[in-house]
Design a protein around this motif. Structure first.
Motif, PDB file in Angstrom:
ATOM      1  N   LEU A  15      -1.056  -1.051   6.276  1.00 43.65           N
ATOM      2  CA  LEU A  15       0.217  -1.110   7.293  1.00 43.65           C
ATOM      3  C   LEU A  15       0.385   0.472   7.376  1.00 43.65           C
ATOM      4  CD1 LEU A  15       2.220  -2.706   7.432  1.00 43.65           C
ATOM      5  CD2 LEU A  15       3.708  -1.883   5.616  1.00 43.65           C
ATOM      6  N   ALA A  16      -0.652   1.215   7.426  1.00 46.64           N
ATOM      7  CA  ALA A  16      -0.340   2.947   7.415  1.00 46.64           C
ATOM      8  C   ALA A  16      -1.504   3.012   9.006  1.00 46.64           C
ATOM      9  CB  ALA A  16      -1.206   3.426   6.432  1.00 46.64           C
ATOM     10  N   ILE A  17      -2.725   1.854   8.554  1.00 48.67           N
ATOM     11  CA  ILE A  17      -3.521   1.515   9.481  1.00 48.67           C
ATOM     12  C   ILE A  17      -2.331   0.888  11.400  1.00 48.67           C
ATOM     13  CG2 ILE A  17      -5.275   0.584  11.117  1.00 48.67           C
ATOM     14  CD1 ILE A  17      -7.223   0.750   8.497  1.00 48.67           C
ATOM     15  N   LEU A  18      -1.489   0.282  10.519  1.00 46.56           N
ATOM     16  CA  LEU A  18      -0.950  -0.706  12.169  1.00 46.56           C
ATOM     17  C   LEU A  18       0.188   1.102  12.276  1.00 46.56           C
ATOM     18  CD1 LEU A  18       0.407  -3.273  12.705  1.00 46.56           C
ATOM     19  CD2 LEU A  18       1.897  -3.297  10.942  1.00 46.56           C
ATOM     20  N   ALA A  19       0.796   1.573  11.642  1.00 47.51           N
ATOM     21  CA  ALA A  19       1.737   2.508  11.967  1.00 47.51           C
ATOM     22  C   ALA A  19       1.248   3.238  13.201  1.00 47.51           C
ATOM     23  CB  ALA A  19       2.541   3.229  10.963  1.00 47.51           C
ATOM     24  N   GLY A  69      16.230   0.249  11.831  1.00 46.13           N
ATOM     25  CA  GLY A  69      14.926  -0.256  11.513  1.00 46.13           C
ATOM     26  C   GLY A  69      14.765  -0.426  10.393  1.00 46.13           C
ATOM     27  N   VAL A  70      14.610   0.947   9.323  1.00 47.91           N
ATOM     28  CA  VAL A  70      14.882   1.160   8.048  1.00 47.91           C
ATOM     29  C   VAL A  70      16.351   0.037   7.415  1.00 47.91           C
ATOM     30  CG1 VAL A  70      15.786   2.044   5.909  1.00 47.91           C
ATOM     31  CG2 VAL A  70      13.863   3.292   8.368  1.00 47.91           C
ATOM     32  N   MET A  71      17.245   0.247   8.145  1.00 43.59           N
ATOM     33  CA  MET A  71      18.346  -0.931   7.675  1.00 43.59           C
ATOM     34  C   MET A  71      18.462  -1.530   7.467  1.00 43.59           C
ATOM     35  SD  MET A  71      21.683   1.430   9.847  1.00 43.59           S
ATOM     36  CE  MET A  71      22.335   0.501   9.179  1.00 43.59           C
ATOM     37  N   ALA A  72      17.791  -2.322   8.520  1.00 44.61           N
ATOM     38  CA  ALA A  72      17.167  -3.785   8.612  1.00 44.61           C
ATOM     39  C   ALA A  72      16.286  -4.169   7.993  1.00 44.61           C
ATOM     40  CB  ALA A  72      16.546  -4.359  10.446  1.00 44.61           C
ATOM     41  N   GLY A  73      15.302  -3.552   7.236  1.00 41.45           N
ATOM     42  CA  GLY A  73      14.044  -3.680   6.641  1.00 41.45           C
ATOM     43  C   GLY A  73      14.516  -3.468   5.280  1.00 41.45           C
ATOM     44  N   THR A  74      15.381  -2.526   4.852  1.00 39.78           N
ATOM     45  CA  THR A  74      16.052  -2.904   3.745  1.00 39.78           C
ATOM     46  C   THR A  74      16.961  -4.131   2.750  1.00 39.78           C
ATOM     47  OG1 THR A  74      16.114  -0.396   3.861  1.00 39.78           O
ATOM     48  CG2 THR A  74      17.701  -1.422   2.091  1.00 39.78           C
ATOM     49  N   LEU A  75      18.038  -4.514   4.441  1.00 43.63           N
ATOM     50  CA  LEU A  75      18.361  -5.576   3.942  1.00 43.63           C
ATOM     51  C   LEU A  75      17.666  -7.201   4.053  1.00 43.63           C
ATOM     52  CD1 LEU A  75      21.397  -5.172   7.020  1.00 43.63           C
ATOM     53  CD2 LEU A  75      21.542  -5.234   4.337  1.00 43.63           C
ATOM     54  N   GLY A 121      10.563   1.889  11.374  1.00 44.08           N
ATOM     55  CA  GLY A 121      11.753   1.503  10.992  1.00 44.08           C
ATOM     56  C   GLY A 121      11.669   0.810   9.329  1.00 44.08           C
ATOM     57  N   ALA A 122      11.679  -0.283   9.825  1.00 44.11           N
ATOM     58  CA  ALA A 122      11.644  -0.971   9.287  1.00 44.11           C
ATOM     59  C   ALA A 122      10.439  -1.339   8.415  1.00 44.11           C
ATOM     60  CB  ALA A 122      11.673  -2.484   9.546  1.00 44.11           C
ATOM     61  N   ALA A 123       9.308  -1.106   9.276  1.00 43.06           N
ATOM     62  CA  ALA A 123       8.099  -1.523   7.874  1.00 43.06           C
ATOM     63  C   ALA A 123       7.777  -0.332   6.713  1.00 43.06           C
ATOM     64  CB  ALA A 123       6.527  -1.078   8.737  1.00 43.06           C
ATOM     65  N   ASN A 124       8.749   0.020   6.497  1.00 42.91           N
ATOM     66  CA  ASN A 124       8.834   1.661   5.271  1.00 42.91           C
ATOM     67  C   ASN A 124       9.250   0.719   4.119  1.00 42.91           C
ATOM     68  OD1 ASN A 124       7.876   4.360   5.443  1.00 42.91           O
ATOM     69  ND2 ASN A 124       9.000   3.860   7.974  1.00 42.91           N
ATOM     70  N   ALA A 125      10.496  -0.302   4.318  1.00 47.87           N
ATOM     71  CA  ALA A 125      10.613  -1.411   3.124  1.00 47.87           C
ATOM     72  C   ALA A 125       9.917  -1.987   2.717  1.00 47.87           C
ATOM     73  CB  ALA A 125      12.124  -2.372   4.708  1.00 47.87           C
ATOM     74  N   VAL A 126       8.609  -2.079   3.284  1.00 48.27           N
ATOM     75  CA  VAL A 126       7.567  -3.167   2.293  1.00 48.27           C
ATOM     76  C   VAL A 126       7.512  -2.444   0.999  1.00 48.27           C
ATOM     77  CG1 VAL A 126       5.822  -4.027   2.845  1.00 48.27           C
ATOM     78  CG2 VAL A 126       6.729  -4.091   4.310  1.00 48.27           C
ATOM     79  N   ASP A 130      12.797   0.503  -7.366  1.00 48.84           N
ATOM     80  CA  ASP A 130      13.873   0.430  -7.888  1.00 48.84           C
ATOM     81  C   ASP A 130      15.523   1.138  -7.048  1.00 48.84           C
ATOM     82  OD1 ASP A 130      14.083   0.092 -10.152  1.00 48.84           O
ATOM     83  OD2 ASP A 130      12.981   2.758 -10.735  1.00 48.84           O
ATOM     84  N   ASN A 131      15.274   0.329  -5.755  1.00 45.99           N
ATOM     85  CA  ASN A 131      15.435   0.124  -4.490  1.00 45.99           C
ATOM     86  C   ASN A 131      15.278   1.587  -3.651  1.00 45.99           C
ATOM     87  OD1 ASN A 131      16.660  -2.328  -4.341  1.00 45.99           O
ATOM     88  ND2 ASN A 131      18.681  -1.689  -5.431  1.00 45.99           N
ATOM     89  N   GLU A 132      14.427   1.823  -4.051  1.00 44.70           N
ATOM     90  CA  GLU A 132      13.751   3.782  -3.104  1.00 44.70           C
ATOM     91  C   GLU A 132      12.509   2.675  -2.330  1.00 44.70           C
ATOM     92  OE1 GLU A 132      15.377   5.804  -2.301  1.00 44.70           O
ATOM     93  OE2 GLU A 132      17.074   5.608  -4.194  1.00 44.70           O
ATOM     94  N   VAL A 133      12.236   3.165  -1.531  1.00 44.16           N
ATOM     95  CA  VAL A 133      10.655   3.632  -0.794  1.00 44.16           C
ATOM     96  C   VAL A 133      10.200   4.119  -1.781  1.00 44.16           C
ATOM     97  CG1 VAL A 133       9.913   3.977   1.120  1.00 44.16           C
ATOM     98  CG2 VAL A 133      11.698   3.888   1.925  1.00 44.16           C
ATOM     99  N   SER A 134       9.170   3.081  -1.872  1.00 43.85           N
ATOM    100  CA  SER A 134       8.006   4.229  -3.137  1.00 43.85           C
ATOM    101  C   SER A 134       6.522   4.718  -2.074  1.00 43.85           C
ATOM    102  CB  SER A 134       7.236   3.055  -3.957  1.00 43.85           C
ATOM    103  OG  SER A 134       7.098   1.758  -3.360  1.00 43.85           O
ATOM    104  N   VAL A 135       6.261   3.721  -0.763  1.00 52.76           N
ATOM    105  CA  VAL A 135       5.045   3.821  -0.602  1.00 52.76           C
ATOM    106  C   VAL A 135       5.758   4.619   0.958  1.00 52.76           C
ATOM    107  CG1 VAL A 135       2.886   3.518   0.957  1.00 52.76           C
ATOM    108  CG2 VAL A 135       3.340   3.228  -1.651  1.00 52.76           C
ATOM    109  N   GLY A 136       5.512   5.369   1.856  1.00 52.86           N
ATOM    110  CA  GLY A 136       5.611   5.951   3.385  1.00 52.86           C
ATOM    111  C   GLY A 136       5.259   5.088   4.023  1.00 52.86           C
ATOM    112  N   VAL A 137       4.695   4.137   4.635  1.00 54.88           N
ATOM    113  CA  VAL A 137       3.721   4.091   5.620  1.00 54.88           C
ATOM    114  C   VAL A 137       3.744   4.693   7.106  1.00 54.88           C
ATOM    115  CG1 VAL A 137       3.074   2.280   4.217  1.00 54.88           C
ATOM    116  CG2 VAL A 137       4.093   1.834   6.359  1.00 54.88           C
TER     117      VAL A 137
END
Length: 216
Positions: A15-19, A69-75, A121-126, A130-137
């Motif tokens: 996913l980081a490669i894609l980003a 995008g982050v909001m949409a990914g989280t939802l 932005g959405a990709a970071n929700a993968v 505990d409802n927090e981003v654990s790996v920022g890609v």
């Protein structure tokens, strides 16, 4: 990264490669602005407010698109439940596909790169815990901090290779960015179709992994 199984680490690196690929295309199209690195765009806004640097207002629009995008990914992650990884990756794939169609059909300046920012932005929700981003890609400053920390631990008697997953994650973004820079002179933003294919592949891969374990 250390708490994930190898297959999930590999998914994060991919996913980081894609980003990196998408951000490289956006950087070249926008002449120095980013569709995933919002710290850089924030600096652009700040410098533009004090000088005549061009593009600071659009950098603000990119930040807004990224946050949406982050909001949409989280939802999507919340709605996907135990299938949240495929749910978010489906959203990323859909937004990138919209960006491709906009580049082909719609003559609205900036629309394509705004959609690219939303997808990143959405990709970071993968990856969430505990409802927090654990790996920022899409942003690697924190990842490089982890590399430095675990290298320091390694030379003072800690785990010898705990830094390696973080270095591989950073390297993934670099590899993707190099690929984007190589294809942009040939295809420009038509290269986003490659990103769509990549996102679709990651979606199918994550679906094959199956759902996340049930929590009590």
């Amino acid at each position: 990264m250390r708490r994930y199984q190898n297959r999930h680490r590999l998914l994060a690196i991919s996913l980081a490669i894609l980003a990196g690929f998408v951000d490289s295309l956006g950087f070249l199209k926008l002449d120095g602005m980013f569709v995933s690195f919002m710290s850089g765009n924030s600096t652009r806004i700040a410098v533009g407010s004090a000088t005549s640097v061009h593009g600071s207002l659009f950098a603000g629009a990119l930040i807004a698109a990224f946050v949406v995008g982050v909001m949409a990914g989280t939802l999507a992650a919340s709605g996907g439940g135990r299938w949240r990884k495929p749910a978010v990756l489906a959203l990323v794939c859909a937004i990138l596909l919209l960006a491709c169609l906009a580049e082909w059909l719609v003559a609205v300046p900036g629309l394509v790169t705004l959609l690219m920012a939303a997808a990143m932005g959405a990709a970071n929700a993968v990856f969430q815990r505990d409802n927090e981003v654990s790996v920022g890609v899409t942003y690697m400053t924190g990842t490089l901090v982890k590399v430095g920390q675990h290298l320091a631990f390694a030379i003072t008697g800690g785990p010898r290779f705990a830094w390696l997953p973080y270095l591989l994650l950073w390297s993934g973004l670099i590899v993707g960015a190099i690929a984007g820079a190589l294809v942009y002179p040939l295809l420009e933003l038509k290269a986003l179709w490659i990103a769509v294919a990549g996102a679709l592949s990651l979606l199918l891969w994550s679906a094959r992994m199956g759902p996340l374990p049930a929590t009590p």
